[in-house]
Design a protein around this motif. Structure first.
Motif, PDB file in Angstrom:
ATOM      1  N   UNK A  19       5.783  12.054 -12.442  1.00 52.83           N
ATOM      2  CA  UNK A  19       5.228  10.789 -11.982  1.00 52.83           C
ATOM      3  C   UNK A  19       5.873   9.615 -12.703  1.00 52.83           C
ATOM      4  N   UNK A  20       6.032   8.512 -11.998  1.00 50.06           N
ATOM      5  CA  UNK A  20       6.519   7.271 -12.593  1.00 50.06           C
ATOM      6  C   UNK A  20       5.777   6.089 -12.010  1.00 50.06           C
ATOM      7  N   UNK A  21       5.740   4.992 -12.759  1.00 47.36           N
ATOM      8  CA  UNK A  21       5.113   3.734 -12.316  1.00 47.36           C
ATOM      9  C   UNK A  21       3.679   3.938 -11.841  1.00 47.36           C
ATOM     10  N   UNK A  22       2.930   4.773 -12.539  1.00 47.31           N
ATOM     11  CA  UNK A  22       1.473   4.782 -12.348  1.00 47.31           C
ATOM     12  C   UNK A  22       0.953   3.376 -12.650  1.00 47.31           C
ATOM     13  N   UNK A  23       1.547   2.754 -13.659  1.00 49.92           N
ATOM     14  CA  UNK A  23       1.394   1.313 -13.872  1.00 49.92           C
ATOM     15  C   UNK A  23       2.655   0.646 -13.340  1.00 49.92           C
ATOM     16  N   UNK A  24       2.488  -0.307 -12.441  1.00 48.75           N
ATOM     17  CA  UNK A  24       3.608  -0.790 -11.650  1.00 48.75           C
ATOM     18  C   UNK A  24       4.730  -1.450 -12.416  1.00 48.75           C
ATOM     19  N   UNK A  63       4.151  -2.246  -8.398  1.00 51.10           N
ATOM     20  CA  UNK A  63       5.572  -2.222  -8.717  1.00 51.10           C
ATOM     21  C   UNK A  63       6.289  -3.411  -8.071  1.00 51.10           C
ATOM     22  N   UNK A  64       5.988  -3.684  -6.833  1.00 52.65           N
ATOM     23  CA  UNK A  64       6.644  -4.780  -6.117  1.00 52.65           C
ATOM     24  C   UNK A  64       6.334  -6.136  -6.738  1.00 52.65           C
ATOM     25  N   UNK A  65       5.176  -6.243  -7.389  1.00 54.59           N
ATOM     26  CA  UNK A  65       4.783  -7.504  -8.028  1.00 54.59           C
ATOM     27  C   UNK A  65       5.040  -7.493  -9.531  1.00 54.59           C
ATOM     28  N   UNK A  66       5.647  -6.409 -10.035  1.00 61.40           N
ATOM     29  CA  UNK A  66       5.909  -6.260 -11.469  1.00 61.40           C
ATOM     30  C   UNK A  66       4.631  -6.463 -12.281  1.00 61.40           C
ATOM     31  N   UNK A  67       3.553  -5.833 -11.799  1.00 61.58           N
ATOM     32  CA  UNK A  67       2.251  -5.922 -12.453  1.00 61.58           C
ATOM     33  C   UNK A  67       1.778  -4.533 -12.849  1.00 61.58           C
ATOM     34  N   UNK A  68       0.926  -4.490 -13.857  1.00 57.25           N
ATOM     35  CA  UNK A  68       0.371  -3.210 -14.313  1.00 57.25           C
ATOM     36  C   UNK A  68      -0.456  -2.563 -13.212  1.00 57.25           C
ATOM     37  N   UNK A  69      -1.276  -3.336 -12.521  1.00 58.11           N
ATOM     38  CA  UNK A  69      -2.081  -2.831 -11.405  1.00 58.11           C
ATOM     39  C   UNK A  69      -2.447  -4.001 -10.508  1.00 58.11           C
ATOM     40  N   UNK A  70      -3.013  -3.697  -9.346  1.00 55.59           N
ATOM     41  CA  UNK A  70      -3.437  -4.738  -8.411  1.00 55.59           C
ATOM     42  C   UNK A  70      -4.919  -5.063  -8.595  1.00 55.59           C
ATOM     43  N   UNK A  86     -10.406  -0.113  -3.167  1.00 53.69           N
ATOM     44  CA  UNK A  86      -9.304  -0.965  -3.584  1.00 53.69           C
ATOM     45  C   UNK A  86      -7.989  -0.187  -3.562  1.00 53.69           C
ATOM     46  N   UNK A  87      -6.922  -0.871  -3.883  1.00 54.90           N
ATOM     47  CA  UNK A  87      -5.583  -0.289  -3.855  1.00 54.90           C
ATOM     48  C   UNK A  87      -5.487   0.969  -4.708  1.00 54.90           C
ATOM     49  N   UNK A  88      -5.961   0.891  -5.938  1.00 50.79           N
ATOM     50  CA  UNK A  88      -5.791   2.013  -6.856  1.00 50.79           C
ATOM     51  C   UNK A  88      -6.642   3.218  -6.482  1.00 50.79           C
ATOM     52  N   UNK A  89      -7.831   3.004  -5.973  1.00 50.11           N
ATOM     53  CA  UNK A  89      -8.652   4.136  -5.548  1.00 50.11           C
ATOM     54  C   UNK A  89      -8.023   4.857  -4.365  1.00 50.11           C
ATOM     55  N   UNK A  90      -7.386   4.124  -3.459  1.00 47.46           N
ATOM     56  CA  UNK A  90      -6.680   4.745  -2.335  1.00 47.46           C
ATOM     57  C   UNK A  90      -5.490   5.564  -2.837  1.00 47.46           C
ATOM     58  N   UNK A  91      -4.770   5.022  -3.818  1.00 47.83           N
ATOM     59  CA  UNK A  91      -3.634   5.757  -4.390  1.00 47.83           C
ATOM     60  C   UNK A  91      -4.124   7.033  -5.067  1.00 47.83           C
ATOM     61  N   UNK A  92      -5.217   6.931  -5.821  1.00 49.86           N
ATOM     62  CA  UNK A  92      -5.761   8.101  -6.512  1.00 49.86           C
ATOM     63  C   UNK A  92      -6.046   9.220  -5.512  1.00 49.86           C
ATOM     64  N   UNK A  93      -6.670   8.895  -4.408  1.00 49.25           N
ATOM     65  CA  UNK A  93      -6.967   9.910  -3.395  1.00 49.25           C
ATOM     66  C   UNK A  93      -5.693  10.565  -2.870  1.00 49.25           C
ATOM     67  N   UNK A  94      -4.653   9.771  -2.677  1.00 47.13           N
ATOM     68  CA  UNK A  94      -3.391  10.311  -2.164  1.00 47.13           C
ATOM     69  C   UNK A  94      -2.666  11.156  -3.210  1.00 47.13           C
ATOM     70  N   UNK A  95      -2.885  10.847  -4.496  1.00 48.37           N
ATOM     71  CA  UNK A  95      -2.173  11.546  -5.564  1.00 48.37           C
ATOM     72  C   UNK A  95      -2.787  12.901  -5.906  1.00 48.37           C
ATOM     73  N   UNK A  96      -4.087  13.046  -5.736  1.00 47.13           N
ATOM     74  CA  UNK A  96      -4.763  14.272  -6.161  1.00 47.13           C
ATOM     75  C   UNK A  96      -4.157  15.543  -5.573  1.00 47.13           C
ATOM     76  N   UNK A  97      -3.812  15.603  -4.275  1.00 47.30           N
ATOM     77  CA  UNK A  97      -3.233  16.845  -3.746  1.00 47.30           C
ATOM     78  C   UNK A  97      -1.917  17.240  -4.418  1.00 47.30           C
ATOM     79  N   UNK A  98      -1.162  16.270  -4.881  1.00 48.02           N
ATOM     80  CA  UNK A  98       0.092  16.578  -5.565  1.00 48.02           C
ATOM     81  C   UNK A  98      -0.174  17.226  -6.920  1.00 48.02           C
ATOM     82  N   UNK A  99      -1.177  16.723  -7.642  1.00 46.48           N
ATOM     83  CA  UNK A  99      -1.524  17.342  -8.928  1.00 46.48           C
ATOM     84  C   UNK A  99      -2.121  18.725  -8.682  1.00 46.48           C
ATOM     85  N   UNK A 100      -2.946  18.851  -7.655  1.00 46.67           N
ATOM     86  CA  UNK A 100      -3.535  20.145  -7.312  1.00 46.67           C
ATOM     87  C   UNK A 100      -2.459  21.203  -7.045  1.00 46.67           C
TER      88      UNK A 100
END
Length: 284
Positions: A19-24, A63-70, A86-100
């Motif tokens: 994983x990279x840019x968990x913080x943007x 990442x596009x805004x060079x910010x830690x998070x939205x 919010x943005x990060x909760x949606x990302x978390x849901x999408x990321x879980x299957x990859x960790x699984x």
């Protein structure tokens, strides 16, 4: 949301997730992954067994805004959200299957101070996680993060490492150094290559393992009012019992509770945010 790249060898083996840019704004791991992806695509690096999945930019919007998070810190909300708000909760849901789906996860981060040295987090020092840690080219690892926040009801610790641990995955987080430094990209690159070669995913000489010093976090200081650090402390600077670490403008002082280390001092910390941490060598 985010783009992933999976490469699978013809022979079964370990499934690695990088994983990279968990913080943007933490880009060292992104650059390292993109370079390695190109080498795999060109067959400069060849797969031997198992698979590797890269997600170079987990938090694309930040990442596009060079910010830690939205909206919120993504590395505090890595859990299933039935109604993501919010943005990060949606990302978390999408990321879980990859960790699984993985056996081993490496989460690459970087830090905000130009003089910061690379280190790793090993929130859960199990034998498997310590074995993985031995492949990261860092001299120091920090343990104890979940414990110092365990009794803080207003602070969650739903990070990638915790989710991986709860789901019986091997995982570490590597803080590669300053975001923009070439050395940080090197640390991220070597971590990835060491892990892939050690677990037999690519054709490359197995790296030499080492045993980083493990420092256990014991407590943290929240900045409650205006004040400043006593000097420009660097991450992992040694401190002595009774040393004045910071002084508030009203004269109140904060002193070191023991001989040890100051961890992640932030001279620009805002009021009501973490200012610095205290830690001790686990071998002492």
């Amino acid at each position: 949301m985010f783009k992933s790249y999976t490469f699978t060898a013809p022979v079964a083996g370990k499934n690695i997730l990088i994983l990279g840019a968990v913080h943007g704004n933490e880009t060292a791991g992104t650059i390292a992954q993109e370079n390695i992806i190109r080498q795999i695509q060109s067959e400069t690096i060849r797969l031997k067994s198992g698979s590797v999945t890269f997600i170079p930019i987990v938090n694309q919007a930040a990442f596009q805004q060079d910010k830690r998070f939205i909206d919120v810190n993504l590395n505090r909300v890595i859990q299933l959200h039935l109604h993501p708000n919010n943005n990060e909760e949606k990302i978390a849901n999408a990321l879980l299957p990859f960790i699984d789906a993985c056996d081993i996860m490496v989460d690459l981060h970087s830090t905000h101070c130009p003089d910061d040295v690379a280190f790793a987090f090993i929130d859960y020092p199990t034998p498997n996680n310590l074995e993985l840690l031995s492949l990261a080219p860092v001299k120091t690892a920090l343990a104890g993060w979940p414990q110092i926040y365990a009794n803080q009801p207003d602070i969650t610790n739903f990070c990638t490492e915790e989710y991986a641990y709860k789901n019986k995955k091997t995982a570490i987080t590597v803080e590669c150094g300053y975001h923009k430094a070439n050395d940080s990209i090197y640390i991220a690159t070597q971590t990835i290559l060491n892990v892939l070669s050690y677990y037999g995913v690519i054709y490359k000489a197995i790296p030499e393992q080492h045993n980083p010093q493990v420092i256990r976090l014991t407590s943290y200081i929240t900045k409650t009012k205006e004040g400043s650090l006593s000097r420009m402390y660097q991450h992992l600077d040694k401190i002595t019992h009774g040393e004045v670490i910071a002084t508030y403008t009203d004269g109140e002082q904060i002193s070191a509770p023991f001989d040890g280390y100051i961890i992640m001092p932030n001279p620009h910390a805002e009021i009501d945010s973490e200012w610095f941490y205290f830690g001790q060598d686990t071998t002492e």
